[in-house]
Write a protein that holds these residues in place. Sequence first.
Motif: not given
Length: 195
Positions: A62-70, A72-81
């Motif tokens: 979830a952190g990789e999607l919300v923040s970034r991976f490789y 900079d880009r807009p965040g993506l909605p990933g939620i860890a339950l």
Amino acid sequence: MTQFIRQELSSSLDLVRKLSEDNALHRQIEAVVGLCTRALRAEKKILFAGNGGSAADAQHWAGELVSRFYFDRPGLPGIALTTDSSILTAIGNDYGYDYVFARQVEALGCEGDVFFAISTSGNSANILRAIHAAKERGITVVGFTGAGGGNMLEHCDECFRMPSDSTPKIQEGHELLGHMICALIEKDMFGHDRD
């Protein structure tokens, strides 16, 4: 000690070799990335859940999607339950631990979302309940489990089974594929290669 280190590294190399040579797995990764990017482009979200080390994977991905991976880009909605201690303990206290993820799927999940269900055995009761809650809401379920698949296998739309019965090796495989999927989602969504 040196012998143990060599055995562990050899076992990890064997796991990676099996994954590397599995063409059906490669097609499955592509299919799951497609499921995720279609959901994200439709303004849906990706939910993650697991127990123990699998909870850490849920939070990590979830952190990789919300923040970034490789890049900079807009965040993506990933939620860890797995992260809200007040919600987890309220559900655990009021309904029992088997419901800690299902209740959150009921509250947060919408038709068209994607749910990553992570269980090395494939038999975690709280993950199975969450899968059923997801299916009832029209949420696509992507499973991550071990070689046998367990009870969750028949209920997932896609299920990644690691070629191992060893919990640590299954977790290593999950982390490798989870990272790869996050990187490919990022690349597909934003058309950028890593630096």
